[in-house]
Scaffold this active site. Structure first.
Site, short mmCIF file in Angstrom:
data_model
loop_
_atom_site.label_atom_id
_atom_site.label_comp_id
_atom_site.label_asym_id
_atom_site.label_seq_id
_atom_site.Cartn_x
_atom_site.Cartn_y
_atom_site.Cartn_z
N ASP A 1 0.66 -1.20 -0.02
CA ASP A 1 -0.16 0.01 -0.06
C ASP A 1 1.06 1.25 0.03
OD1 ASP A 1 -2.32 1.56 0.38
OD2 ASP A 1 -2.38 1.18 2.43
N LYS B 1 -1.14 -1.16 -4.52
CA LYS B 1 -1.80 -0.01 -4.70
C LYS B 1 -0.68 1.22 -5.07
CE LYS B 1 -5.14 -0.61 -1.13
NZ LYS B 1 -5.83 -0.09 0.09
P1 IMP Z 1 1.89 -0.54 3.78
O1 IMP Z 1 2.95 -0.71 4.81
O2 IMP Z 1 1.13 0.77 3.72
O3 IMP Z 1 2.56 -0.89 2.25
O4 IMP Z 1 0.56 -1.32 4.13
C1 IMP Z 1 0.98 -2.78 4.04
C2 IMP Z 1 -0.20 -3.42 5.10
O5 IMP Z 1 -1.42 -2.65 5.05
C3 IMP Z 1 -0.52 -4.73 4.45
O6 IMP Z 1 0.42 -5.89 4.57
C4 IMP Z 1 -2.13 -4.89 4.63
O7 IMP Z 1 -2.07 -5.54 5.95
C5 IMP Z 1 -2.55 -3.55 5.08
N1 IMP Z 1 -3.46 -3.11 4.06
C6 IMP Z 1 -3.18 -2.15 3.26
N2 IMP Z 1 -4.13 -1.79 2.18
C7 IMP Z 1 -4.96 -2.82 2.46
C8 IMP Z 1 -6.31 -3.29 2.22
O8 IMP Z 1 -6.89 -2.45 1.23
N3 IMP Z 1 -7.11 -4.14 2.50
C9 IMP Z 1 -6.45 -4.83 3.81
N4 IMP Z 1 -5.23 -4.58 4.26
C10 IMP Z 1 -4.70 -3.52 3.69
#
Ligand code: IMP
Ligand code: MG
Length: 178
Positions: free
Chosen positions: A104, A132
């Site tokens: 994300d 994303k």
């Molecule tokens: P990041 O550190 O922002 O890249 O987020 C990673 C973590 O956020 C992922 O491993 C998910 O656990 C959670 N996450 C981010 N977007 C979503 C989503 O749309 N649905 C469910 N979990 C999400």
């Protein structure tokens, strides 16, 4: 409106399965002759994707898990990643593939890459079912990617919304009200 009433299908089960099969073939091709590799599943979201990927791999591999948290609750990113549970085994000298449910903002993968690189694996690659791109805040590389998706909140296949919907067999979208 109750959150379950907003649930819609984004990626049907058959498409998810076909894509995971293709990722397994790609990993098999890349690691042919490399010996054993280690898949590191990021708990909890990656457990179903990891289970399916693992069972489709011909490459000999071990499985280990790490638990991180970057979200306090719901859908807001704190930007701070915490290590909740470390690996059981050493990755020094091993070929490592991090298996994530979704990238994300990129903070989780960036943090993981940094702490695992410090343990001197023979190689380190990343695999994520979903990404994303428009939400990325840090530049991260995903070596094996399932699908690029828009900025929506996805559930199912291990992914949750407030710990719900993890066991849906397809990738769905929920739309929380603000
Ligand atoms: P990041 O550190 O922002 O890249 O987020 C990673 C973590 O956020 C992922 O491993 C998910 O656990 C959670 N996450 C981010 N977007 C979503 C989503 O749309 N649905 C469910 N979990 C999400
Ligand atoms: Mg996760």
């Amino acid at each position: 409106m109750p959150i379950e009433d907003t649930l819609q299908t984004l990626i049907p089960e058959a498409e998810v399965h076909a894509r995971i099969e293709a990722l397994a073939r790609q990993i098999d091709a890349d690691y042919a002759g490399a010996g054993e590799i280690v898949l590191i599943g990021v708990l909890r979201g990656a457990f179903i994707f990891l289970a399916d990927l693992s069972r489709r791999l011909a490459t000999p591999h071990r499985v280990d898990f790490i638990a991180l948290a970057s979200y306090d609750d719901g859908t807001r990113s704190s930007g701070v990643v915490r290590l909740i549970m470390d690996l059981r085994t050493s990755v020094t000298g091993k070929h490592v593939v991090i298996v994530e449910d979704i990238v994300d903002t990129g903070y989780t993968i960036a943090y993981l890459t940094e702490i695992l690189q410090a343990r001197h694996p023979a190689s380190l690659r990343t695999c994520a079912l979903l990404r994303k791109l428009e939400r990325h805040e840090v530049d991260v590389r995903v070596d094996y990617l399932g699908f690029d998706i828009p900025d929506v909140w996805v559930v199912g296949y291990g992914l949750d919304y407030a710990d719900r919907f993890r066991t849906l067999p397809y990738i769905g979208v929920v739309t929380p009200e603000d």
